[in-house]
Design a protein around this motif. Sequence first.
Motif, mmCIF file in Angstrom:
data_model
loop_
_atom_site.group_PDB
_atom_site.id
_atom_site.type_symbol
_atom_site.label_atom_id
_atom_site.label_comp_id
_atom_site.label_asym_id
_atom_site.label_seq_id
_atom_site.Cartn_x
_atom_site.Cartn_y
_atom_site.Cartn_z
ATOM 1 N N UNK A 149 0.831 -1.209 0.000
ATOM 2 C CA UNK A 149 0.000 0.000 0.000
ATOM 3 C C UNK A 149 0.860 1.251 0.000
ATOM 4 N N UNK A 150 1.825 1.283 0.913
ATOM 5 C CA UNK A 150 2.651 2.486 1.050
ATOM 6 C C UNK A 150 3.458 2.744 -0.211
ATOM 7 N N UNK A 151 4.066 1.703 -0.743
ATOM 8 C CA UNK A 151 4.917 1.883 -1.924
ATOM 9 C C UNK A 151 4.082 2.266 -3.147
ATOM 10 N N UNK A 196 5.770 11.114 1.404
ATOM 11 C CA UNK A 196 5.800 10.259 2.593
ATOM 12 C C UNK A 196 4.959 10.852 3.715
ATOM 13 N N UNK A 197 5.014 12.173 3.882
ATOM 14 C CA UNK A 197 4.220 12.821 4.930
ATOM 15 C C UNK A 197 2.723 12.623 4.682
ATOM 16 N N UNK A 198 2.291 12.733 3.435
ATOM 17 C CA UNK A 198 0.872 12.537 3.113
ATOM 18 C C UNK A 198 0.440 11.104 3.404
ATOM 19 N N UNK A 199 1.275 10.144 3.041
ATOM 20 C CA UNK A 199 0.926 8.741 3.289
ATOM 21 C C UNK A 199 0.893 8.472 4.788
ATOM 22 N N UNK A 234 6.621 5.764 8.573
ATOM 23 C CA UNK A 234 6.315 5.521 7.165
ATOM 24 C C UNK A 234 7.587 5.554 6.316
ATOM 25 N N UNK A 235 8.519 6.411 6.671
ATOM 26 C CA UNK A 235 9.788 6.453 5.935
ATOM 27 C C UNK A 235 10.502 5.110 6.030
ATOM 28 N N UNK A 236 10.528 4.543 7.236
ATOM 29 C CA UNK A 236 11.186 3.233 7.400
ATOM 30 C C UNK A 236 10.449 2.161 6.602
ATOM 31 N N UNK A 237 9.109 2.224 6.625
ATOM 32 C CA UNK A 237 8.331 1.211 5.912
ATOM 33 C C UNK A 237 8.611 1.280 4.412
ATOM 34 N N UNK A 238 8.635 2.478 3.871
ATOM 35 C CA UNK A 238 8.871 2.630 2.428
ATOM 36 C C UNK A 238 10.307 2.251 2.078
#
Length: 422
Positions: free
Chosen positions: A126-128, A138-141, A152-156
Amino acid sequence: MDVSASEDLLRELAPQVLGAVVRRYGHFDLAEDAVQEALLAAATQWPRDGVPDDPRAWLVTVAARRLTDLLRAEQARRRREDTVAARALPDDWLSPPADRPAPASDDTLVLLFMCCHPSLSPPSQLALTLRAVGGLTTAEIARAFMVSEATMTRRITRAKQRVKDSGVPFRLPGAAERAQRTGAVLHVLYLIFNEGYASTSGPDLHRAELAAEAIRLARVVHRLLPDDPEAAGLLALMLLTDARRPARTGRDGALVPMAEQDRTLWNAAFIAEGVELVTNALSRGAPGPYQLQAAIAALHDEAPTAEETDWPQITALYELLMRGTDNPMIALNHAVAVAMARGPGAGLDLLDGLAGDERLSGDHRLYAVRAHLLEMSGDDEGARTAYKEAAERAMSLPQQRYLHARAARLEPDVPDGDPDPA
């Protein structure tokens, strides 16, 4: 061009530019960073200086330059060239220039398949997808999924590393693998839409930007796979569901159940498009789950009133759906349809069977449906208790307010017909 129009253009071009750069140079992780920087530069310069004659080529050029800088920072030029040469397949050397406009749509589809690689977890997919294909920052996600930007940064970052480690080439998978991966792509878009249409947590009932992005991406997939009936079914389902959004909340933001919605506010254009899509898809053979759900949504949308809804047909469609899935939410919706078609007692009997399903036993929707059916059967005290229990389990603030209001309306000292406290 104003800022809003510029943002729309950048969002449309983002996957095309990323696809062009990855196709030409590889290095998905670094290319994605380079494209994000190019988009940021465009967002700053275009409103001030004007949009270039070929905005896509402009972005590709800027992203390619930035990618080169990033590669230089990582390793020596000769080593980088050797690495690229070693990883490139012979056909890659015959690739057209990165700024050639023709294959943009194909690149978007390849990106979608890449972001939905089976080595990635669903949250990472989803994130990618939202980052690489949707063009969200990244901030919006992070805001959309109620997590910190650092998380979220780590997840992406992990997702991009997994894609890199998988060594997946930038091309559509073979026919045998494509069917499985197409299912993952559609599922990711389905999850994005659901989170946008009915937020599971937070202060708002909707996250319109997520729902709109899911519809846009579903249109892309349907355009690229016009013969896939499930791609058409998914787009139809999204359109037919989102058509009700204007009437789903009152002026104060409170939830309005479908039976009480002003149907004149529903989006007629979305309904017409959705009905046409699902009608054509259903004519192609055995329907899949998205087509069946779209057919159910179409029956709701075409009913003049809640009372005139074809509940027996909806019940039959849910029973078809249940043959191919073990999804407890489908079973819960089936219980509602049965109750509407045959009476609340029949629906409550089905709920008793679902209460032991651990996937559903703690979900507020099970208690909300029970409350509604108990209210239909005249058991106000049981309904009030169930509404309160559902409210305690709900994560969305509008849903909590709605459920508390329904419970309050059934208090013995509050006459029927009083306005909702919400």
